[in-house]
Structures are given as structure tokens and as C-alpha cells.
Design a protein around this motif. Structure first.
Motif, PDB file in Angstrom:
ATOM      1  N   PRO A   1      -4.627 -19.353  83.634  1.00 20.65           N
ATOM      2  CA  PRO A   1      -3.297 -19.600  83.088  1.00 20.65           C
ATOM      3  C   PRO A   1      -2.171 -19.143  84.011  1.00 20.65           C
ATOM      4  CG  PRO A   1      -4.441 -17.918  81.805  1.00 20.65           C
ATOM      5  CD  PRO A   1      -5.422 -18.474  82.774  1.00 20.65           C
TER       6      PRO A   1
ATOM      7  N   GLN B   1       0.642 -21.676  85.354  1.00 16.26           N
ATOM      8  CA  GLN B   1       2.058 -21.428  85.085  1.00 16.26           C
ATOM      9  C   GLN B   1       2.854 -21.374  86.392  1.00 16.26           C
ATOM     10  OE1 GLN B   1       2.824 -17.771  83.026  1.00 16.26           O
ATOM     11  NE2 GLN B   1       4.891 -18.371  82.468  1.00 16.26           N
TER      12      GLN B   1
ATOM     13  N   GLU C   1       8.023 -27.845  77.231  1.00 20.11           N
ATOM     14  CA  GLU C   1       7.323 -27.428  76.013  1.00 20.11           C
ATOM     15  C   GLU C   1       5.991 -26.776  76.363  1.00 20.11           C
ATOM     16  OE1 GLU C   1       4.569 -27.423  72.851  1.00 20.11           O
ATOM     17  OE2 GLU C   1       4.424 -28.934  74.416  1.00 20.11           O
ATOM     18  N   ILE C   2       5.285 -27.328  77.318  1.00 21.41           N
ATOM     19  CA  ILE C   2       4.008 -26.749  77.743  1.00 21.41           C
ATOM     20  C   ILE C   2       4.236 -25.364  78.327  1.00 21.41           C
ATOM     21  CG2 ILE C   2       2.133 -26.947  79.426  1.00 21.41           C
ATOM     22  CD1 ILE C   2       2.267 -29.978  79.011  1.00 21.41           C
TER      23      ILE C   2
ATOM     24  N   ASN D   1       5.186 -22.762  75.607  1.00 26.67           N
ATOM     25  CA  ASN D   1       4.129 -22.462  74.636  1.00 26.67           C
ATOM     26  C   ASN D   1       2.783 -22.222  75.310  1.00 26.67           C
ATOM     27  OD1 ASN D   1       5.937 -22.792  72.484  1.00 26.67           O
ATOM     28  ND2 ASN D   1       5.604 -24.995  72.487  1.00 26.67           N
ATOM     29  N   ILE D   2       2.794 -21.677  76.510  1.00 29.72           N
ATOM     30  CA  ILE D   2       1.536 -21.509  77.245  1.00 29.72           C
ATOM     31  C   ILE D   2       0.602 -20.515  76.547  1.00 29.72           C
ATOM     32  CG2 ILE D   2       2.240 -19.690  78.848  1.00 29.72           C
ATOM     33  CD1 ILE D   2       0.806 -21.428  81.017  1.00 29.72           C
TER      34      ILE D   2
ATOM     35  N   GLN E   1       0.341 -20.085  73.310  1.00 33.46           N
ATOM     36  CA  GLN E   1      -0.254 -20.806  72.187  1.00 33.46           C
ATOM     37  C   GLN E   1      -1.377 -21.720  72.678  1.00 33.46           C
ATOM     38  OE1 GLN E   1       2.487 -23.256  70.074  1.00 33.46           O
ATOM     39  NE2 GLN E   1       0.958 -24.004  68.641  1.00 33.46           N
ATOM     40  N   HIS E   2      -1.163 -22.351  73.817  1.00 33.62           N
ATOM     41  CA  HIS E   2      -2.209 -23.225  74.377  1.00 33.62           C
ATOM     42  C   HIS E   2      -3.411 -22.389  74.818  1.00 33.62           C
ATOM     43  CE1 HIS E   2       0.335 -26.660  74.058  1.00 33.62           C
ATOM     44  NE2 HIS E   2       1.229 -26.215  74.936  1.00 33.62           N
TER      45      HIS E   2
ATOM     46  N   ARG F   1      -4.484 -19.692  73.311  1.00 31.18           N
ATOM     47  CA  ARG F   1      -5.231 -19.371  72.085  1.00 31.18           C
ATOM     48  C   ARG F   1      -6.010 -20.575  71.567  1.00 31.18           C
ATOM     49  NH1 ARG F   1      -0.414 -17.560  69.465  1.00 31.18           N
ATOM     50  NH2 ARG F   1       0.306 -15.912  70.815  1.00 31.18           N
ATOM     51  N   SER F   2      -5.508 -21.779  71.834  1.00 32.31           N
ATOM     52  CA  SER F   2      -6.184 -22.972  71.336  1.00 32.31           C
ATOM     53  C   SER F   2      -7.408 -23.334  72.182  1.00 32.31           C
ATOM     54  CB  SER F   2      -5.216 -24.160  71.266  1.00 32.31           C
ATOM     55  OG  SER F   2      -4.841 -24.534  72.568  1.00 32.31           O
TER      56      SER F   2
ATOM     57  N   LEU G   1      -7.381 -24.141  75.651  1.00 33.97           N
ATOM     58  CA  LEU G   1      -7.184 -24.988  76.823  1.00 33.97           C
ATOM     59  C   LEU G   1      -7.419 -24.233  78.107  1.00 33.97           C
ATOM     60  CD1 LEU G   1      -4.044 -27.067  75.782  1.00 33.97           C
ATOM     61  CD2 LEU G   1      -6.422 -27.789  75.830  1.00 33.97           C
TER      62      LEU G   1
END
Length: 82
Positions: free
Chosen positions: A48, A52, A68-69, A72-73, A75-76, A78-79, A81
Motif C-alpha cells: 500500500p 500510494q 477517491e482511491i 480511502n486507501i 478502507q481499500h 481493509r477490504s 485489495l
């Protein structure tokens, strides 16, 4: 981003077949003196921090969908990615 010449050549003129080692396969009964390369324990995952850093350097990061990406990095992450 500039590419090394070897990478550019492979992208521009890919070889149709990968070359085999000169010795071919090992004959039956012959033991190797070095262990085979270890296999990865999981699929490739992006780092990550590197993602970034690379995203920030793009001029297009000002566009709404990339912004937006970037915002919200976590959040991504945690999902799953990253």
C-alpha cells in the motif's frame, strides 16, 4: 517512466517461446546439489505504501476517481485489495 532497454525490447518484440535451459531436464536418478527455489505462500499483493507513493506522483491524481482511491486507501486495505 523510462524503461530499461531489455524490458522495452521484450514489450516491443516478445519472444514466441521461452528458452529452455541448455542442459534441459535432469535425468532420472541425478540429485541436484542446490534446492529448488521456494514457492510463494500467498498470491501477489500490492504494497500500500508503494501504491500510494506512485499514485501521488501521477498528474491524473487530481481526477475525482483517483482522488477517491487515494483518500480511502485505508478502507481499500481493509477490504482486502492490498
Amino acid at each position: 517512466m523510462p524503461l530499461p532497454f531489455g524490458v522495452w525490447m521484450w514489450l516491443a518484440f516478445p519472444e514466441p517461446h521461452l528458452r529452455l535451459p541448455a542442459s534441459g531436464t535432469m535425468p532420472d536418478g541425478v540429485l541436484r546439489d542446490d534446492p529448488p527455489a521456494p514457492r510463494p505462500h500467498h498470491l501477489f499483493r500490492m504494497d500500500p505504501g508503494t501504491f500510494q507513493h506512485t499514485l501521488i506522483q501521477l498528474p491524473a491524481v487530481r481526477s475525482p476517481w483517483l482522488r477517491e482511491i487515494l483518500e480511502n486507501i485505508t478502507q481499500h486495505m481493509r477490504s482486502g485489495l492490498f
